[in-house]
Write an enzyme that holds these catalytic residues in place. Structure first.
Site, PDB file in Angstrom:
ATOM      1  N   ARG A 131      58.532  60.705  -3.451  1.00  0.00           N
ATOM      2  CA  ARG A 131      58.606  59.329  -3.999  1.00  0.00           C
ATOM      3  C   ARG A 131      59.440  59.836  -5.012  1.00  0.00           C
ATOM      4  NH1 ARG A 131      53.772  58.893  -1.540  1.00  0.00           N
ATOM      5  NH2 ARG A 131      53.923  57.344   0.420  1.00  0.00           N
ATOM      6  N   GLU A 138      63.080  65.773   1.366  1.00  0.00           N
ATOM      7  CA  GLU A 138      63.835  64.250   1.520  1.00  0.00           C
ATOM      8  C   GLU A 138      62.772  63.576   0.009  1.00  0.00           C
ATOM      9  OE1 GLU A 138      61.558  60.600   4.370  1.00  0.00           O
ATOM     10  OE2 GLU A 138      61.030  62.247   4.842  1.00  0.00           O
ATOM     11  N   ASN A 143      61.913  53.363  -3.418  1.00  0.00           N
ATOM     12  CA  ASN A 143      61.454  51.805  -2.533  1.00  0.00           C
ATOM     13  C   ASN A 143      62.603  51.277  -4.398  1.00  0.00           C
ATOM     14  OD1 ASN A 143      59.227  52.569  -0.987  1.00  0.00           O
ATOM     15  ND2 ASN A 143      58.321  53.785  -2.596  1.00  0.00           N
ATOM     16  N   ARG A 148      44.536  65.671  -8.609  1.00  0.00           N
ATOM     17  CA  ARG A 148      44.972  66.360  -8.436  1.00  0.00           C
ATOM     18  C   ARG A 148      45.424  66.423  -6.659  1.00  0.00           C
ATOM     19  NH1 ARG A 148      43.561  72.446 -11.186  1.00  0.00           N
ATOM     20  NH2 ARG A 148      42.122  71.730 -10.026  1.00  0.00           N
ATOM     21  N   GLN A 203      59.733  77.315  -1.433  1.00  0.00           N
ATOM     22  CA  GLN A 203      58.302  77.210  -1.002  1.00  0.00           C
ATOM     23  C   GLN A 203      57.719  75.157  -1.704  1.00  0.00           C
ATOM     24  OE1 GLN A 203      55.492  78.585  -5.629  1.00  0.00           O
ATOM     25  NE2 GLN A 203      56.710  79.499  -3.946  1.00  0.00           N
ATOM     26  N   GLU A 207      52.554  76.655   0.318  1.00  0.00           N
ATOM     27  CA  GLU A 207      52.592  77.238  -0.303  1.00  0.00           C
ATOM     28  C   GLU A 207      50.560  76.761  -0.347  1.00  0.00           C
ATOM     29  OE1 GLU A 207      51.318  78.924  -5.289  1.00  0.00           O
ATOM     30  OE2 GLU A 207      53.376  78.111  -4.188  1.00  0.00           O
ATOM     31  N   HIS A 257      54.675  63.469   1.879  1.00  0.00           N
ATOM     32  CA  HIS A 257      54.256  64.715   3.150  1.00  0.00           C
ATOM     33  C   HIS A 257      54.518  65.983   3.465  1.00  0.00           C
ATOM     34  CE1 HIS A 257      57.425  61.868   4.660  1.00  0.00           C
ATOM     35  NE2 HIS A 257      57.925  62.796   5.197  1.00  0.00           N
ATOM     36  N   GLU A 309      53.910  64.977   8.860  1.00  0.00           N
ATOM     37  CA  GLU A 309      54.703  64.079   9.522  1.00  0.00           C
ATOM     38  C   GLU A 309      55.548  65.143  11.537  1.00  0.00           C
ATOM     39  OE1 GLU A 309      58.793  61.040   9.842  1.00  0.00           O
ATOM     40  OE2 GLU A 309      58.419  62.690   8.229  1.00  0.00           O
TER      41      GLU A 309
END
Length: 634
Positions: free
Chosen positions: A15, A79, A83, A102, A169, A240, A269, A315
Site C-alpha cells: 500500500r 502491485e 487508497n 514486525r 526478492q 525470502e 500480500h 492471493e
C-alpha cells in the site's frame, strides 16, 4: 499435486500513500516499468515489473496491457495499491514491517555495483536505514522508498550477465521455517533454491522460487556455493523466508503481523497465479489451508486469499489467455453500454457509431441513434462548448483523454478533436441528465472531477483545474435546462425564481450568533450573491468574500441553478472554515438548497419559501458552535 494447477509467484502488494512519489521512485532507481493501471472509485492499482534489457511492454490502459498482465509471462510484479485521499493527509503513513509489529521485511533488487548504485541514491538524498558498509553484513544496502518500505540492494554475481536492476526478492519473517517451506513447496509448487545460515546472529534465510519442472533436476543443492552463486544471478523473483531461531518454540512469541491489520497496515500480500482459481482453491482446502476470502465471497468474484502458517495473505489469481481477456473486455463494454432503462426510454447512453438499436425500439428514436444524430448533424453555431477532459471508463475504470463536445441536446466525447473524422466513443443526451455537480462529494477523490448522473449511470469527467471544472458544469447545466421538455413545472421555473426574489425582498433573515443578531437587507444579499457567482466562475472566491461589507454579513452558499443541491459534511466544513474565521453572523440564502443527511444547512423550497429547518446545531472547530436560523416577515 500443486503442479497440476500451475502455481507461479505473480506479485507482491504494497500500500502506498502517493503514487506520484512511489511510481517515479521505482521507475527512476530500479528501472521498473508500469505495465497496467486500474482506477476504481476509491482506490487505484499500479503494476510494475523489471523487464529484460531491450524488452518493452504494452501501454497501460490498453487491452494489450491487460492481456500482458493476465498472461504472467513477466514473472512477478510489484502491485502498488493507492487508497484515494491518503496523499493529502499530512500525518498519514503506512507501516513498513520492520518495527513492532514486525512481519514483512523488504523487497530486493540485484545490481552490478552496490557501492556505486547506493552512492547515487545517497547523493539524491534517498534515506538509507543501512548503507553498504554499515552493520554486520557488508556489501549490501537498504534504501527506504517514499513510504518507508525497505528496499535491499544486492550485488549481482559476477558470472551473471551485466544489466539494469532486477526485482529479485520479497522478504517475510516466519515463525516456523519447516512449516513455511512445506506450505509454499507442497501447496504453491515452489522450490527452495538456496538456504543461508547465520548462526552467529541466530537466523536462517530460505529462498523459494517458481521453477519449471524440467529445470528442477539441474538446480544445485541449497546451502552450497553453487546455489549461492545461482541465487544472486537468479533471473526471477524469490520469496525470502527469514527465520529467527527459537521463535517456533517460544511460548511468549506472539507471531508476526500480516500487514493487513489496522492501524499498522502496509504490506498486503503475495500472489500466486493459477490456471483455474476454483480448482486450485479446492486443492488447497483439501490440504487444510485456511482462507481469508474464498473465490465466491465478497464483491470481487473469481479470486481468493489463502492464509499461510503465519497468517500472511496469499492471493490466488487466474492466468488468462488473450482470448479470455478479450472476451472479458467485450463483456464489460457490453454491460456498460447496455444501460437498461427503468420504466422509460430516458436513460444515459454510452455508445459509438453503428450500434444496433434495441429490439422493439424504432431506429430513429433509440438513444444511441439520437445521440449520433445530435452530435453529427450539429452546425458550428449549435456547438456550445468543446475541449479535452479525462473520462473514467465503464470497464477497467481507467481514465482516458477524450475530446468533449457539448451541443444543445447532448454531451459527446471523441478520440480526438477532429470531430467528424474521429471515433465517437459515447455520450449522453441532455434530456436524460438528472444531476451535474462536482464529484468530490461522491466516492471519487480525483481533483476537479465532474459527475453527470442519469437514472441508470454516473459519468465521471476530470478537468485540469477548478476554473475549467466550474466552466463545464455551468455550461452543461445551462444547456441541460434549455433541453428539458416544457412542463408546467419547468416552464414556470423562471417566474418562480422571480417570485422568490420578490419574496426575499419582503423578508428579514435573522441569524443568531454568539448572542448577537444581524439583519441583512435583501438588496445587499442579491448584490453579494451576484458578485460571489462571478468570482466562483473564475475560480477565486477568497478575495470576494474578504471584500463583503459588514452590512452584508453574508455567507453566500454556492447555489446551483437547479431544483436541489446537496452538500455533505466534508463540503460543509470546508466551506464554513474559510468563512467563519471573522466571527461574522451568517445569513444563508438560496433558491433551493437541500439538506443532506447530517448536514447543517437551512432548506428553502421554492416557490413557497417555507423554511423547513430551524434551530440547527452545527459543531465546528471555530468559536461559533451554534447557529439558529429563523425567518421573520416584516
Amino acid at each position: 499435486m500443486a503442479a497440476e494447477h500451475n502455481f507461479s509467484l505473480n506479485q507482491t502488494m504494497l500500500r502506498i500513500k502517493d503514487p506520484e512519489k512511489s511510481i517515479p521512485f521505482y521507475q527512476k532507481w530500479f528501472g521498473m516499468t508500469l505495465i497496467q493501471q486500474r482506477d476504481y472509485s476509491d482506490f487505484s492499482l499500479y503494476f510494475l515489473v523489471t523487464l529484460p534489457e531491450g524488452e518493452t511492454a504494452p501501454s497501460p490502459g490498453t487491452p494489450e496491457a491487460e492481456i500482458y498482465l493476465k498472461g504472467g509471462t513477466y514473472g512477478c510484479c510489484l502491485e502498488l495499491t493507492h487508497n484515494h485521499g491518503t496523499e493529502t493527509q499530512q500525518d498519514f503513513k503506512y507501516h513498513n514491517g520492520n518495527v513492532e509489529p514486525r512481519g514483512f521485511g523488504h523487497i530486493g533488487f540485484l545490481v552490478d555495483d552496490v557501492y556505486a548504485f547506493c552512492d547515487e541514491m545517497i547523493k539524491a538524498d534517498v534515506p538509507f536505514p543501512k548503507k553498504p558498509d554499515e552493520g554486520g553484513i557488508k556489501g549490501l544496502g537498504f534504501a527506504a522508498d517514499p513510504d518507508g518500505y525497505w528496499v535491499e540492494i544486492i550485488k549481482r554475481t559476477e558470472s551473471a550477465p551485466r544489466g539494469p536492476p532486477s526485482y529479485q526478492q520479497t522478504m517475510i519473517r516466519v515463525k516456523d521455517l519447516a512449516k513455511s517451506v512445506s506450505f509454499y513447496r507442497d501447496n504453491c509448487g515452489m522450490t527452495e533454491i538456496d538456504r543461508l545460515e547465520f548462526p552467529e546472529w541466530k537466523f536462517t534465510l530460505s529462498f523459494m522460487a517458481t521453477i519449471p519442472e524440467a529445470d528442477k533436476a539441474a538446480l544445485p543443492e541449497p546451502g552450497t556455493e553453487e546455489a549461492h552463486s545461482a541465487l544472486w544471478g537468479f533471473k526471477g523473483t524469490t520469496l525470502e523466508l527469514t527465520y529467527n531461531h527459537g521463535t517456533e518454540d517460544d511460548p511468549e512469541f506472539k507471531g508476526y503481523d500480516s500487514g493487513n491489520n489496522e492501524p499498522k497496515r502496509g504490506f498486503g500480500h503475495v500472489a500466486m497465479m493459477v490456471d483455474d482459481v476454483y480448482k486450485a482453491c479446492e486443492f488447497l482446502e483439501e490440504k487444510g489451508v485456511g482462507f481469508q476470502k474464498k473465490p465466491d465471497e465478497g464483491r470481487m468474484k473469481g479470486l481468493a486469499f489463502a492464509l499461510d502458517p503465519d497468517g500472511y495473505w496469499v492471493e490466488i489469481v487466474k492466468r488468462k489467455s488473450e482470448e479470455e481477456v478479450r472476451a472479458d473486455i467485450a463483456a464489460r463494454e457490453a454491460e456498460a453500454a447496455a444501460t437498461p432503462t427503468r420504466g422509460s426510454a430516458s436513460s444515459g447512453t454510452d455508445t459509438g457509431h453503428g450500434t444496433t438499436p434495441t429490439s422493439g425500439t424504432e431506429e430513429d428514436s433509440s438513444p444511441s441513434r439520437r445521440l449520433t444524430m445530435a452530435v453529427d448533424n450539429m452546425g458550428p453555431d449549435e456547438t456550445i462548448k468543446t475541449g479535452f477532459l479525462f473520462k473514467q471508463g465503464g470497464g477497467f475504470k481507467t481514465w482516458k483523454k477524450r475530446f468533449f463536445v457539448l451541443t444543445s441536446s447532448a454531451i459527446a466525447y471523441y478520440t480526438d478533436q477532429t470531430r467528424h473524422q474521429a471515433e465517437l466513443k459515447g455520450g449522453v443526451l441532455l434530456e436524460h441528465i438528472k444531476d451535474c455537480k462536482p464529484a468530490e462529494s461522491f466516492d471519487t477523490r480525483k481533483p476537479y472531477a465532474i459527475s453527470v448522473e442519469t437514472n441508470d449511470r454516473r459519468y465521471l469527467f476530470q478537468a485540469k483545474d477548478n476554473e475549467e471544472m466550474a466552466s463545464w458544469i455551468d455550461a452543461i447545466k445551462s444547456a441541460w435546462k434549455r433541453a428539458l421538455p416544457s412542463t408546467p413545472e419547468s416552464s414556470s421555473l423562471e417566474s418562480d425564481n422571480k417570485a422568490l426574489r420578490e419574496e426575499v425582498a419582503k423578508m428579514k433573515l435573522l441569524v443568531t450568533s454568539k448572542g448577537g443578531a444581524v439583519a441583512a437587507r435583501a438588496g445587499v444579499i442579491s448584490e453579494a450573491y451576484a458578485r460571489y457567482r462571478d468570482a466562483r466562475s473564475k475560480g477565486d472566491t477568497g478575495a470576494i468574500l474578504a471584500e463583503l461589507s459588514d452590512d452584508a454579513a453574508v455567507v453566500v452558499i454556492d447555489v446551483f441553478e437547479q431544483k436541489q443541491t446537496e452538500y455533505n459534511r466534508d463540503a460543509a466544513e470546508g466551506f464554513f472554515s474559510s468563512l467563519l474565521s471573522g466571527g461574522n453572523a451568517i445569513t444563508v440564502v438560496g433558491e433551493s438548497i437541500a439538506e443532506a443527511s447530517g448536514t447543517a444547512f437551512v432548506v428553502w423550497t421554492a416557490p413557497s419559501l417555507k423554511c423547513v429547518t430551524e434551530n440547527i446545531s452545527y459543531n465546528h472547530k471555530s468559536e461559533l458552535s451554534r447557529m439558529s436560523f429563523s425567518v421573520v416577515r416584516e
